[in-house]
Design a protein around this motif. Sequence first.
Motif, PDB file in Angstrom:
ATOM      1  N   ASN A  27      63.926  73.032  41.607  1.00 30.04           N
ATOM      2  CA  ASN A  27      64.283  72.830  40.203  1.00 30.04           C
ATOM      3  C   ASN A  27      65.039  71.511  40.016  1.00 30.04           C
ATOM      4  N   GLU A  28      65.853  71.168  41.008  1.00 29.93           N
ATOM      5  CA  GLU A  28      66.564  69.902  40.930  1.00 29.93           C
ATOM      6  C   GLU A  28      65.602  68.729  40.999  1.00 29.93           C
ATOM      7  N   GLN A  29      64.621  68.819  41.909  1.00 34.24           N
ATOM      8  CA  GLN A  29      63.637  67.749  42.041  1.00 34.24           C
ATOM      9  C   GLN A  29      62.719  67.686  40.826  1.00 34.24           C
TER      10      GLN A  29
ATOM     11  N   VAL B  32      56.590  62.061  37.369  1.00 36.35           N
ATOM     12  CA  VAL B  32      55.178  62.050  37.723  1.00 36.35           C
ATOM     13  C   VAL B  32      54.588  63.434  37.464  1.00 36.35           C
ATOM     14  N   VAL B  33      53.476  63.467  36.717  1.00 39.44           N
ATOM     15  CA  VAL B  33      52.870  64.742  36.331  1.00 39.44           C
ATOM     16  C   VAL B  33      52.331  65.476  37.557  1.00 39.44           C
TER      17      VAL B  33
ATOM     18  N   MET C 287      53.327  65.345  40.648  1.00 36.71           N
ATOM     19  CA  MET C 287      54.440  65.902  41.407  1.00 36.71           C
ATOM     20  C   MET C 287      55.040  67.106  40.691  1.00 36.71           C
ATOM     21  N   GLN C 288      55.085  67.055  39.389  1.00 41.87           N
ATOM     22  CA  GLN C 288      55.601  68.188  38.635  1.00 41.87           C
ATOM     23  C   GLN C 288      54.711  69.417  38.815  1.00 41.87           C
ATOM     24  N   GLN C 289      53.380  69.199  38.811  1.00 40.54           N
ATOM     25  CA  GLN C 289      52.458  70.327  39.018  1.00 40.54           C
ATOM     26  C   GLN C 289      52.636  70.929  40.407  1.00 40.54           C
ATOM     27  N   MET C 290      52.801  70.062  41.399  1.00 45.17           N
ATOM     28  CA  MET C 290      53.023  70.559  42.758  1.00 45.17           C
ATOM     29  C   MET C 290      54.331  71.338  42.851  1.00 45.17           C
ATOM     30  N   LEU C 291      55.361  70.832  42.199  1.00 43.28           N
ATOM     31  CA  LEU C 291      56.648  71.522  42.241  1.00 43.28           C
ATOM     32  C   LEU C 291      56.577  72.857  41.518  1.00 43.28           C
ATOM     33  N   TYR C 292      55.823  72.907  40.428  1.00 44.55           N
ATOM     34  CA  TYR C 292      55.664  74.184  39.723  1.00 44.55           C
ATOM     35  C   TYR C 292      54.972  75.214  40.626  1.00 44.55           C
TER      36      TYR C 292
END
Length: 315
Positions: free
Chosen positions: A225-227, A233-234, A236-241
């Motif tokens: 959540n911090e990252q 970057v979209v 990276m956001q999808q990967m983090l989700y």
Amino acid sequence: MTEHTSKKPVPPDYYQIPYGPYPMAYPVEEEINLLDMWRTLMARKWLITGLTVLATAAALAVALYMTPVYRAEVLLAPVEEEQNGAASALAQFGGLASMVGVSLGGGGSTEHTLAVLKSRAFLDEFIQDNQLLPVFFARLWDAEKQAWAVDDPKGIPSAWDAYNVFTKGLLKTSVDKKSGLITVGIEWEDPEQAAQWANQLVARLNHHQRQAAIREAEKSLAYLNEQLGKTPVVEMQQMLYRLIEAETKKIMLAKVRDEYAFKVVDPAVVPEQKIKPKRALIVVLGFIAGLMGSIFLVFFLSFIQKQKKDAQTTA
């Protein structure tokens, strides 16, 4: 004219070995006479019989005096593959997950979980919660005074002593390489306690591994959540989700699954048959030891007697 011929004396042939009996350099060893051996044994048959009976009786007394030990076993199956299935859909993000310090694994390998079971930290907590020190060292414990019956404080058993007793004498584990099933056994003189401790150990182990997985997943969620708030970057956001979703599922599985690391296939029951001592084997070994020892003693006494007799004859 008469010729005088003289014969020269023939020098003795020092290299010619004359015929005739000569004494041998080494005396011929006396052959073993089985008949004499039998006579020696029969001459002291009562000594052999008495010592054999005495050794057999001593072995029987030891076998009857020894405290019987029972073995309670729990049959387990690892469930780590089922837990890893929740994150199998994120295999394509495995490299990225490792880069951000997130593990997609489940409850750990079987070897790791068994190492936790045998670890000092885990067993010390189990021993302390069940107050097993007075149980393991009952001879040093005064039940009436609820205190150790020792004069020197250094003689009081420590947690390390209890841990050694538990790991070297009580806890037994084995893994079937073909089926992958794990057997956790407890060997103890009280069959009810043995079954109770075996079941408790497995339950505590699952709880320990479940709580460790939850703590690890919660730390991973906080980091993800911090990252997520830092990256624009979209992709990276999808990967983090996706990673956040996987860690959330891991927490859900850990909270709803009591048998987190090992699934109990067959719980421990109160054993009815003792595993030791094997009284018949102890008695047989005592009989054999008494018989062989008495025979050796008879031949030794016969040898000593013969030596004394030869010494008197020579004198």
